[in-house]
Design a protein around this motif. Structure first.
Motif: not given
Length: 400
Positions: A52-58, A84-92
């Motif tokens: 999902y993080v990859d999709a947001l960036i795309a 619910l997401f990990a802080p590392r995901s928000i940071e990415t």
């Protein structure tokens, strides 16, 4: 899919583009609340967080041509429950945003969170990731009300979440609901007292309403009647005013310096790029204003966003729609808006709604002079009736 419509010629022209905000939708939550009509989905098993993080960036990458060169004033992670997401995901995600968009030096970056000890422990990590404002969905501290609303936290967890948020963030919002099933004015006041005692300086206090396509719509709860709801609302407004939290929008109350800049951008008809499953956006070009919607279902969104096709719908906003949408937002503000902002944000002359302004003023719902438009206290109370007067062809003359 092309980001811009082809063949549309608009007579209007914006001299200056409005401020731009970024909305990022994370659709999963622990449990779907019975009153919720947002695009949210219960997290069953493991969510595809990394994809999902990859999709947001795309998605953001594909949207860049529509916002190229513009500064972004606010970023908002909404949901669902983004915490619910990990802080590392928000940071990415934020690292990707910074690499692709020009952010204001003092950009407001908000993340929505729900109470729960497993999330409070992550608050400092969210701050370190770049979030500088937290919005906590408490709704109530009372056990009976929390059960009626289908919330997964209790009052102690809510208090702990607020204390943790205030420890790590200078700006915190707390969502509270009133006129809940079987609620009394005393119970609503108790919720306010708890939040105020903890030091909250921004509150979103709004009346529970039953929306279509929700569990409450299919199985309506027993809510206070209209008179009782009005009494509860008055108690809420009076107590917040006494605490120094000024009502600046229909449901928003803040101490000086704590107003939500992201939401103010919506209410003053600024632009916003929406990415994520089901996210909506409104964007301006000098000769047109258009809206976009992303694919709603999370897995379908992931697949389409990674393929560069996240947008499911797009259309130019017609003149009459623009006038209505501007007034729908601007007349939520207690102080109203400058007259000139109507033309600045829509490209239309004020004469386009001149007769409707006259009618609203005659009904006691609107105050205006050559500089300012402002809803009256009656106009705020009957906001839906007021804004319906700016529809292109209202079905019936509205009014209190």
């Amino acid at each position: 899919m092309s980001l811009l419509p082809i063949g549309f010629i608009a007579p209007r022209r914006l001299a200056v583009l409005p401020p731009l905000a970024l909305y990022i939708h994370i659709p999963w939550c622990v449990r779907k609340c019975p009153y919720c009509d947002f695009n949210s989905h219960e997290a069953r098993g493991t969510t595809p967080e990394d994809r999902y993080v990859d999709a947001l960036i795309a998605d953001l990458e594909s949207a860049l041509p529509s916002v190229w060169g513009r500064r972004t004033v606010t970023v908002f992670f909404g949901g669902g429950t983004p915490s619910l997401f990990a802080p590392r995901s928000i940071e990415t995600v934020l690292d990707a945003v910074r690499a692709r968009l020009s952010l204001d030096a003092d950009v407001e970056i908000t993340l929505e969170a729900n109470p729960g000890t497993f999330e409070v422990e992550k608050f400092r990590a969210f701050r370190d990731a770049g979030v500088n404002r937290l919005s906590i969905g408490v709704q109530s501290f009372q056990p009976d009300s929390l059960r009626a609303l289908g919330r997964v936290h209790d009052g102690d967890e809510a208090r702990a979440a607020i204390e943790g948020a205030l420890r790590w963030f200078g700006r915190v919002n707390v969502d509270l609901m009133y006129a809940l099933p079987e609620q009394t004015p005393e119970a609503a006041l108790a919720d306010l007292e708890t939040a105020l005692a903890l030091g909250v300086r921004h509150l979103s206090a709004y009346q529970l309403t039953v929306e279509p396509n929700t569990y409450f719509h299919r199985y309506p709860p027993k809510l206070p009647d209209e008179d009782a709801s009005e009494r509860i609302e008055q108690v809420v407004h009076d107590r917040l005013a006494a605490a120094g939290l000024e009502r600046y929008e229909i449901s928003a109350f803040a101490a000086p310096g704590h107003r939500a800049r992201h939401n103010l951008n919506y209410w003053t008809f600024g632009d916003y790029l929406g990415i994520g499953a089901g996210a909506h956006g409104k964007l301006s070009l000098p000769d047109r204003i258009f809206r976009q919607v992303r694919h709603r279902q999370p897995q379908h969104y992931i697949d389409t966003a990674l393929a560069g096709e996240a947008v499911s719908e797009q259309h130019d906003v017609a003149d009459d729609e623009l006038a209505f949408e501007f007034m729908l937002n601007a007349l939520r503000l207690v102080d109203g808006v400058a007259v000139r902002s109507f033309t600045e944000r829509t490209g239309l002359p004020l004469s386009h709604i001149g007769a409707k302004l006259d009618a609203a003023e005659a009904r006691g719902l609107l105050l205006r002079d050559h500089r300012w438009l402002q809803p009256t206290p009656l106009g705020l109370r009957f906001h839906n009736d007021l804004v319906q007067m700016f529809l292109s062809d209202p079905a019936a003359p509205p009014g209190p």
